[in-house]
Design an enzyme around this catalytic site. Structure first.
Site, short mmCIF file in Angstrom:
data_model
loop_
_atom_site.label_atom_id
_atom_site.label_comp_id
_atom_site.label_asym_id
_atom_site.label_seq_id
_atom_site.Cartn_x
_atom_site.Cartn_y
_atom_site.Cartn_z
N ALA A 82 0.85 -1.20 0.00
CA ALA A 82 0.00 0.00 0.00
C ALA A 82 0.87 1.24 0.00
CB ALA A 82 -0.90 0.03 1.24
N GLU A 83 0.27 2.33 -0.41
CA GLU A 83 0.80 3.65 -0.07
C GLU A 83 0.23 3.91 1.32
OE1 GLU A 83 2.91 5.55 -1.57
OE2 GLU A 83 3.08 4.41 -3.44
N THR A 133 -6.57 -0.58 8.25
CA THR A 133 -6.24 0.38 9.29
C THR A 133 -7.49 0.80 10.07
OG1 THR A 133 -5.58 2.69 9.58
CG2 THR A 133 -6.39 2.12 7.43
N ASP A 134 -7.28 1.28 11.29
CA ASP A 134 -8.41 1.83 12.06
C ASP A 134 -8.88 3.17 11.48
OD1 ASP A 134 -6.26 3.45 12.84
OD2 ASP A 134 -6.44 3.03 14.99
N GLU A 135 -8.06 3.77 10.59
CA GLU A 135 -8.41 5.10 10.08
C GLU A 135 -9.66 5.08 9.20
OE1 GLU A 135 -5.06 7.50 8.89
OE2 GLU A 135 -3.71 6.34 10.14
N TYR A 159 -5.87 8.84 2.08
CA TYR A 159 -5.32 7.53 2.48
C TYR A 159 -6.43 6.64 3.03
CZ TYR A 159 -3.22 4.07 5.63
OH TYR A 159 -2.93 2.91 6.30
N SER A 160 -7.15 7.14 4.05
CA SER A 160 -8.14 6.26 4.68
C SER A 160 -9.29 5.95 3.74
CB SER A 160 -8.63 6.83 6.01
OG SER A 160 -9.10 8.14 5.87
N LYS A 163 -8.10 3.12 1.61
CA LYS A 163 -8.08 1.86 2.37
C LYS A 163 -9.52 1.35 2.59
CE LYS A 163 -4.95 0.03 4.00
NZ LYS A 163 -4.03 -1.02 3.44
N ASN A 189 1.15 1.54 14.14
CA ASN A 189 2.25 0.65 14.50
C ASN A 189 3.50 1.45 14.81
OD1 ASN A 189 2.01 -2.52 12.81
ND2 ASN A 189 0.33 -1.18 13.33
P1 NAD Z 1 5.12 0.89 4.23
O1 NAD Z 1 4.80 2.15 3.50
O2 NAD Z 1 6.28 0.86 5.18
O3 NAD Z 1 5.36 -0.31 3.20
C1 NAD Z 1 4.54 -0.52 2.10
C2 NAD Z 1 5.24 -1.55 1.21
O4 NAD Z 1 4.39 -1.81 0.08
C3 NAD Z 1 6.58 -1.05 0.65
O5 NAD Z 1 7.55 -2.07 0.76
C4 NAD Z 1 6.27 -0.74 -0.80
O6 NAD Z 1 7.39 -0.87 -1.66
C5 NAD Z 1 5.19 -1.75 -1.11
N1 NAD Z 1 4.30 -1.35 -2.21
C6 NAD Z 1 3.71 -0.14 -2.39
N2 NAD Z 1 2.97 -0.16 -3.52
C7 NAD Z 1 3.07 -1.41 -4.03
C8 NAD Z 1 2.52 -2.04 -5.18
N3 NAD Z 1 1.71 -1.39 -6.02
N4 NAD Z 1 2.84 -3.34 -5.41
C9 NAD Z 1 3.68 -4.01 -4.57
N5 NAD Z 1 4.24 -3.45 -3.49
C10 NAD Z 1 3.94 -2.16 -3.22
O7 NAD Z 1 3.78 0.51 4.96
P2 NAD Z 1 3.55 -0.23 6.37
O8 NAD Z 1 3.57 0.79 7.43
O9 NAD Z 1 4.43 -1.40 6.44
O10 NAD Z 1 2.04 -0.68 6.18
C11 NAD Z 1 1.71 -1.97 5.65
C12 NAD Z 1 0.21 -2.09 5.58
O11 NAD Z 1 -0.36 -1.88 6.87
C13 NAD Z 1 -0.47 -1.05 4.67
O12 NAD Z 1 -1.52 -1.68 3.99
C14 NAD Z 1 -0.99 -0.01 5.63
O13 NAD Z 1 -2.13 0.64 5.10
C15 NAD Z 1 -1.35 -0.87 6.82
N6 NAD Z 1 -1.31 -0.16 8.11
C16 NAD Z 1 -0.19 0.47 8.54
C17 NAD Z 1 -0.17 1.10 9.78
C18 NAD Z 1 1.07 1.78 10.32
O14 NAD Z 1 1.01 2.35 11.42
N7 NAD Z 1 2.19 1.74 9.63
C19 NAD Z 1 -1.33 1.12 10.56
C20 NAD Z 1 -2.47 0.49 10.08
C21 NAD Z 1 -2.44 -0.18 8.86
P1 TYD Z 2 1.64 9.44 11.42
O1 TYD Z 2 2.82 8.73 12.00
O2 TYD Z 2 1.79 10.13 10.10
O3 TYD Z 2 0.44 8.39 11.39
P2 TYD Z 2 -1.15 8.63 11.10
O4 TYD Z 2 -1.36 9.95 10.48
O5 TYD Z 2 -1.45 7.50 10.16
O6 TYD Z 2 -1.82 8.48 12.44
O7 TYD Z 2 1.13 10.53 12.46
C1 TYD Z 2 0.79 10.15 13.79
C2 TYD Z 2 0.26 11.39 14.47
O8 TYD Z 2 1.34 12.34 14.60
C3 TYD Z 2 -0.82 12.11 13.68
O9 TYD Z 2 -1.79 12.64 14.59
C4 TYD Z 2 -0.09 13.26 12.99
C5 TYD Z 2 1.03 13.58 13.97
N1 TYD Z 2 2.30 14.08 13.35
C6 TYD Z 2 2.86 15.27 13.83
O10 TYD Z 2 2.34 15.91 14.75
N2 TYD Z 2 4.01 15.69 13.23
C7 TYD Z 2 4.62 15.03 12.21
O11 TYD Z 2 5.66 15.51 11.69
C8 TYD Z 2 4.02 13.82 11.75
C9 TYD Z 2 4.65 13.03 10.62
C10 TYD Z 2 2.86 13.36 12.34
#
Ligand code: NAD
Ligand code: TYD
Length: 355
Positions: A82-83, A133-135, A159-160, A163, A189
Site C-alpha cells: 500500500a501507499e 487500518t483503524d483510520e 489515504y483512509s 483503504k 504501528n
Molecule cells: P510501508 O509504506 O512501510 O510499506 C509498504 C510496502 O508496500 C513497501 O515495501 C512498498 O514498496 C510496497 N508497495 C507499495 N505499492 C506497491 C505495489 N503497487 N505493489 C507491490 N508493493 C507495493 O507501509 P507499512 O507501514 O508497512 O504498512 C503496511 C500495511 O499496513 C499497509 O496496507 C498499511 O495501510 C497498513 N497499516 C499500517 C499502519 C502503520 O502504522 N504503519 C497502521 C495500520 C495499517
Molecule cells: P503518522 O505517524 O503520520 O500516522 P497517522 O497519520 O497514520 O496516524 O502521524 C501520527 C500522528 O502524529 C498524527 O496525529 C499526525 C502527527 N504528526 C505530527 O504531529 N508531526 C509530524 O511531523 C508527523 C509526521 C505526524
C-alpha cells in the site's frame, strides 16, 4: 511446508511479518514494488535464505501475480502492499487510488480466478488476508467509545478513503464469489525499521540531528500505539484460526496524545544520548496542522481476544525504549533511508508549516 504470497514485504510491517513467518518455517514469496518505502535492508537477515523468494513487482500486474500463484501454489495471500502515509496522500491522492484501490482490486480478481480452479482440499484451506487500518472508521472525540468491528466506515483522508474502498472490495469478493477473505484493521504501528516519515522515527532522527520536532497543531491528537511484532503475531493468528468473511480489530491498548509520545521519545533520548546542547524536548515546535487531521483513533480489540485468544504483549513505554535503541544501534540503516528523495519529502511537507 506451507507457502504464503506476501505483498509489500519489504516495508515496515510486511518485513516484520516475513521475518516472523520465516522463523515459523513458512516459505515466503515476497512481491514488492520497492517504492520509496520498500527497503531490502529490512530483509538483510534473509539474504541467504532459500525459503524467502523476493519478486520485484506490482500487485496490479495481473500476469505476474497469476504466474506466482500458478508456480508457488500458496496457502495464503497476505496483502500489506500500500501507499501508507496520510501526509503524502494529501499531496498526491491518485497514487493511493492506484495501489490501494486498483491494485487491491486487480490482486483480488487474479487470486479469485486462480482459487476457483483449485482442487477442493487446497481451495478450502486457502485464505486471502488484507491488512487495513483503524483510520477507515474516521475520527473519535475524547469520550467516544473505541472502534469495534461494527463501527460504520467514515474515512476522512485520501489515504483512509482508499483503504476503506479496498476493505469494501475484500468484503465484496467474499460475498459475491465466496473467496475466503480475512480483514484486519489495526492502530498505529511502531517499532524497528519504520520509514522516518512517520511520527516516532521522524522525531527520533530529527532530535538526534538537533532539528525541530514538528508537532501538528497543539499535539492533542490521540493515537493508539501497537508494536509491530504484536501486530504480526495477531495477523498470523487470524490466518490460522480467523473465520473467513470476518474482520478483526487489532490494537495496542496504548492511547497517547502526540505530545505525550514526543515528550517520552525526548526523555528516553535524554537518558540514552544526553546532549550538551540541552534537553531534546527543547526542540519541540508546534507547526501548522494537517488538513482534516483526525482527532482520535482508539481500538476495541476484545473480539480478537475472545475469538482467537490474542492480546498485545508489548507495553508501550518499554516498546518505545527498545525502538529508540534500535534506531541508535542501526546507523547504516538510517543513513540508507535518508536519500535525496527523503530529504525532498521533508522539504515539501514541512515548508510553509511555520518551522
Ligand atoms: P510501508 O509504506 O512501510 O510499506 C509498504 C510496502 O508496500 C513497501 O515495501 C512498498 O514498496 C510496497 N508497495 C507499495 N505499492 C506497491 C505495489 N503497487 N505493489 C507491490 N508493493 C507495493 O507501509 P507499512 O507501514 O508497512 O504498512 C503496511 C500495511 O499496513 C499497509 O496496507 C498499511 O495501510 C497498513 N497499516 C499500517 C499502519 C502503520 O502504522 N504503519 C497502521 C495500520 C495499517
Ligand atoms: P503518522 O505517524 O503520520 O500516522 P497517522 O497519520 O497514520 O496516524 O502521524 C501520527 C500522528 O502524529 C498524527 O496525529 C499526525 C502527527 N504528526 C505530527 O504531529 N508531526 C509530524 O511531523 C508527523 C509526521 C505526524
Amino acid at each position: 511446508m506451507t507457502c504464503q504470497l506476501v505483498t509489500g514485504g519489504a516495508g515496515f510491517i510486511g518485513s516484520c511479518y516475513v521475518l516472523q513467518a520465516r522463523r515459523r518455517g513458512v516459505r515466503v514469496v515476497n512481491l514488492d514494488k520497492l517504492t520509496y518505502a520498500g527497503n531490502m535492508d529490512n530483509l538483510a537477515q534473509l539474504r541467504n535464505d532459500s525459503g524467502h523468494i523476493f519478486v520485484h513487482g506490482d500487485i496490479g500486474n495481473a500476469e505476474l501475480v497469476g504466474y506466482l500463484l500458478e508456480h508457488y501454489h500458496p496457502d495464503a495471500v497476505v496483502n500489506f502492499a500500500a501507499e501508507s502515509h496520510v501526509d503524502r496522500s494529501i499531496v498526491e491522492p491518485e497514487a493511493f487510488v492506484r495501489t490501494n484501490v486498483l491494485g487491491t482490486a486487480a490482486l483480488l480478481r487474479v487470486v479469485k480466478d486462480w482459487w476457483r480452479c483449485l482442487p477442493v482440499d487446497h481451495a478450502s484451506v486457502f485464505r486471502f488476508l488484507h491488512i487495513s487500518t483503524d483510520e477507515v472508521y474516521g475520527a473519535l472525540q475524547p469520550n467516544d467509545p473505541p472502534f469495534t468491528e461494527s463501527t460504520p466506515y467514515s474515512p476522512n483522508s485520501p489515504y483512509s478513503a482508499s483503504k476503506a474502498a479496498a476493505d469494501h472490495l475484500v468484503h465484496a469478493f467474499h460475498e459475491t464469489y465466496g473467496l475466503p477473505t480475512l480483514l484486519t484493521n489495526c492502530s498505529n504501528n511502531y517499532g524497528p525499521r519504520q520509514f522516518p516519515e512517520k511520527l516516532i522515527p521522524l522525531m527520533i532522527l530529527n532530535a538526534l540531528a538537533r532539528k525541530p520536532l514538528p508537532i501538528y497543531g497543539k499535539g492533542a491528537n490521540i493515537r493508539d500505539w501497537l508494536h509491530v511484532e504484536d501486530h504480526c503475531t495477531a495477523i498470523a493468528r487470524v490466518l490460522e484460526a480467523g473465520q473467513p468473511g470476518c474482520k478483526y480489530n487489532i490494537g495496542g491498548r496504548a492511547e497517547r496524545t502526540n505530545l505525550e509520545v514526543v515528550r517520552t521519545v525526548c526523555s528516553i533520548l535524554d537518558e540514552m544520548v544526553p546532549s550538551p546542547q540541552g534537553e531534546y524536548a527543547g526542540l519541540i515546535t508546534f507547526v501548522t496542522d494537517r488538513p482534516g487531521h483526525d482527532f482520535r483513533y482508539a481500538i476495541d480489540c476484545s473480539c480478537i481476544a475472545a475469538a482467537l485468544g490474542w492480546k498485545p504483549q508489548y507495553d508501550f513505554d518499554s516498546g518505545l525504549r527498545e525502538t529508540v535503541r534500535w534506531y541508535l544501534d542501526n546507523p547504516d540503516w538510517v543513513e540508507h533511508v535518508r536519500s535525496g528523495a527523503y530529504r525532498q519529502w521533508l522539504a515539501l511537507n514541512y515548508a510553509g508549516r511555520g518551522m
